[in-house]
Design a protein around this motif. Structure first.
Motif, mmCIF file in Angstrom:
data_model
loop_
_atom_site.group_PDB
_atom_site.id
_atom_site.type_symbol
_atom_site.label_atom_id
_atom_site.label_comp_id
_atom_site.label_asym_id
_atom_site.label_seq_id
_atom_site.Cartn_x
_atom_site.Cartn_y
_atom_site.Cartn_z
ATOM 1 N N TYR A 52 31.279 4.043 -38.796
ATOM 2 C CA TYR A 52 30.612 4.770 -39.875
ATOM 3 C C TYR A 52 30.363 6.223 -39.473
ATOM 4 O O TYR A 52 30.594 7.152 -40.262
ATOM 5 C CB TYR A 52 29.301 4.072 -40.223
ATOM 6 C CG TYR A 52 28.516 4.715 -41.339
ATOM 7 C CD1 TYR A 52 29.106 4.985 -42.566
ATOM 8 C CD2 TYR A 52 27.178 5.038 -41.161
ATOM 9 C CE1 TYR A 52 28.385 5.569 -43.598
ATOM 10 C CE2 TYR A 52 26.445 5.618 -42.185
ATOM 11 C CZ TYR A 52 27.055 5.881 -43.399
ATOM 12 O OH TYR A 52 26.334 6.466 -44.412
ATOM 13 N N PRO B 213 31.451 4.752 -47.720
ATOM 14 C CA PRO B 213 30.777 3.454 -47.834
ATOM 15 C C PRO B 213 29.964 3.119 -46.589
ATOM 16 O O PRO B 213 30.374 3.413 -45.461
ATOM 17 C CB PRO B 213 31.934 2.468 -48.028
ATOM 18 C CG PRO B 213 33.140 3.173 -47.486
ATOM 19 C CD PRO B 213 32.919 4.630 -47.736
ATOM 20 N N ARG C 18 22.363 0.306 -47.641
ATOM 21 C CA ARG C 18 23.059 0.284 -48.914
ATOM 22 C C ARG C 18 22.057 0.095 -50.037
ATOM 23 O O ARG C 18 21.193 -0.766 -49.964
ATOM 24 C CB ARG C 18 24.066 -0.876 -48.923
ATOM 25 C CG ARG C 18 24.981 -0.861 -50.136
ATOM 26 C CD ARG C 18 25.868 -2.104 -50.115
ATOM 27 N NE ARG C 18 26.688 -2.137 -48.927
ATOM 28 C CZ ARG C 18 27.822 -1.454 -48.787
ATOM 29 N NH1 ARG C 18 28.228 -0.668 -49.761
ATOM 30 N NH2 ARG C 18 28.529 -1.537 -47.696
#
Length: 365
Positions: free
Chosen positions: A233, A317, A356
Motif C-alpha cells: 500500500y 485502494p 476503508r
C-alpha cells in the motif's frame, strides 16, 4: 507472536513518549498532533521540517522537544554569511603537535535546531546533506560519526522570500516530514497568554527522558511488524505520485522508506506492535507532500501538493488486513493513529477495515 519482553518494551515506549509529549505540550498549547508527529519523527530516526508563518511557535516547538530529552542540543541561526565549516567543523593546524586537529561544528549534537534554514546560501545548506542521510561528517577525507540519537529540526518561513534561498529538492527529500502549526484557537491563545505572559515556560522545562532511553525506544520501533499488504500500500501511494499528471516530480524511494519507518513509529506510539493502513494514510501528507513539485498548470489552478496527495489517497485502494497479517487480528483492529497535523476535514466518515470507509461512503481525505 509477540513475546513478553517486547510487550514490556512497548509499554515502556508508551509511558516515556507520553511524558515527553506532556512536557512539550506544556509549552506548545493547542497543537497535540504537531507534538505527536514530532515524537513520531524522532522515534523513526528522521528529521523534521517546520514550515509556517512567523510567530506561531516553530522554534519554540523545536526547543521544547530538545529540552524534554536530556541530550546534547545545538541551535544554528542560519544567515546569508554562515559558512559550511560553521556547521560541520574545520581542521586547524596545531603548532605544538605539528598536526591538524579537528574542531567539531554545531552539527555534532544529538538534536540540531536549524532556525530559518532557508536564509543560508545553498552552499551552506548542502553542509547538512551528508549528516542528515549518513549520520556522519567527512572533513579532509576523514569521516566522523555523529552521536545517537541524531535529529535535525529545521524551521522556515514560506511567505517571506526577501533574502532567502529555497531549499533544493535533495535537501527537502532528506526531511522525513513537514508540518505547519497554524494559528491557535482562541481558547489556546488565551491559555498561551496566561502561561507565556510573565515568563517563558522553557526556562522551567526539565528533561523527562535520557538520550539512551530514546535509543532503546528506537530499537522497539524497529521491531514493529509491517504486513506485506501494508508495504504494498505504501509503495502504491508513492508510485501514484510519480504518474500523477499534475506533478512534474514525484516522491523518491527514500520517501517510501520514510513512510514505512514513520508508520512503525506511529503504531508503537498507539500501543500496537504492528502497523495498519490507517498509519500510512495519516502520515501520507506530512511525509510525501513537501517532496512533490506541481506542474506549472497545477500551480496556475492553485492546486497544492497536499491536495494531490489527498486525491491519491482517495484513488488508491486500501488493503483490508485479516488473520493473515501475522497477528491474528481481524479487519479494522486498532484505532487510527490520527491526522498528524493535517487539517481535519468536516464530515469525515468513520473507518472500517484497515481504514476503508463503510460501503457507499467516500473517504474524507
Amino acid at each position: 507472536m509477540t513475546t513478553y519482553d517486547e510487550r514490556a518494551n512497548l509499554s515502556e515506549l508508551s509511558a516515556t513518549a507520553g511524558e515527553v509529549r506532556r512536557c512539550v505540550e506544556s509549552v506548545i498549547e493547542g497543537k497535540p498532533e504537531a507534538v505527536r508527529l514530532s515524537l513520531t519523527v524522532l522515534l523513526a530516526e528522521g528529521h523534521l521540517l517546520i514550515e509556517d508563518v512567523p510567530g506561531v511557535g516553530k522554534t519554540m516547538l523545536a526547543k521544547a522537544l530538545a529540552a524534554s530529552v536530556d541530550c546534547s542540543v545545538r541551535r544554528i541561526q542560519f544567515t546569508p554569511d554562515l559558512l559550511p565549516s560553521d556547521i560541520t567543523g574545520v581542521s586547524v593546524y596545531d603548532q605544538q603537535r605539528k598536526d591538524f586537529e579537528f574542531k567539531p561544528g554545531a552539527v555534532f549534537a544529538q538534536v540540531v535546531i536549524g532556525d530559518e534554514i532557508n536564509r543560508a546560501s545553498p552552499k551552506t545548506q548542502s553542509a547538512l546533506l551528508e549528516s542528515m542521510e549518513e549520520r556522519q561528517v567527512t572533513i579532509d577525507g576523514k569521516s566522523y560519526e555523529l552521536p545517537d540519537p541524531f535529529m535535525v529540526v529545521a524551521t522556515q518561513n514560506p511567505v517571506e522570500m526577501e533574502g532567502t534561498y529555497p531549499l533544493p529538492e535533495a535537501q527537502r527529500d532528506r526531511f522525513m516530514a513537514r508540518i505547519s502549526l497554524g494559528y491557535p484557537s482562541p481558547s489556546a491563545e488565551l491559555e498561551m497568554l496566561d502561561v507565556h505572559g510573565s515568563a517563558s515556560p522553557l526556562e522551567d522545562l526539565q528533561p523527562v527522558a535520557h538520550a539512551h532511553d530514546i535509543v532503546k525506544l528506537i530499537e522497539v520501533v524497529r521491531r514493529v511488524h509491517v504486513a506485506d499488504a501494508v508495504r504494498r500500500y505504501a509503495v502504491e501511494l508513492v508510485s501514484a505520485t510519480r504518474a500523477h499528471p499534475e506533478l512534474r516530480l514525484g516522491a523518491s524511494p527514500r520517501a517510501t522508506l520514510h513512510l514505512l519507518r514513520a508508520s512503525r513509529a506511529a503504531a508503537a506510539l498507539a500501543g500496537r506492535e504492528f502497523a495498519l493502513p490507517d498509519d500510512v494514510q495519516a502520515l501520507a501528507v506530512p511525509v510525501l507532500a513537501h517532496r512533490l513539485l506541481p506542474t506549472a498548470q497545477a500551480q496556475l489552478n492553485r492546486r497544492t501538493a497536499d491536495q494531490v496527495v489527498g486525491e491519491i489517497l482517495q484513488r488508491v485502494p486500501v488493503p483490508a488486513l485479516g488473520s493473515g497479517s501475522g497477528h491474528g487480528a481481524g479487519p479494522g483492529v486498532g484505532a487510527p493513529s490520527g491526522s498528524f497535523g493535517q487539517p481535519q476535514q468536516p464530515g469525515r466518515p468513520p473507518t472500517g477495515a484497515g481504514g476503508r470507509p463503510p460501503t457507499g461512503q467516500p473517504r474524507g481525505y
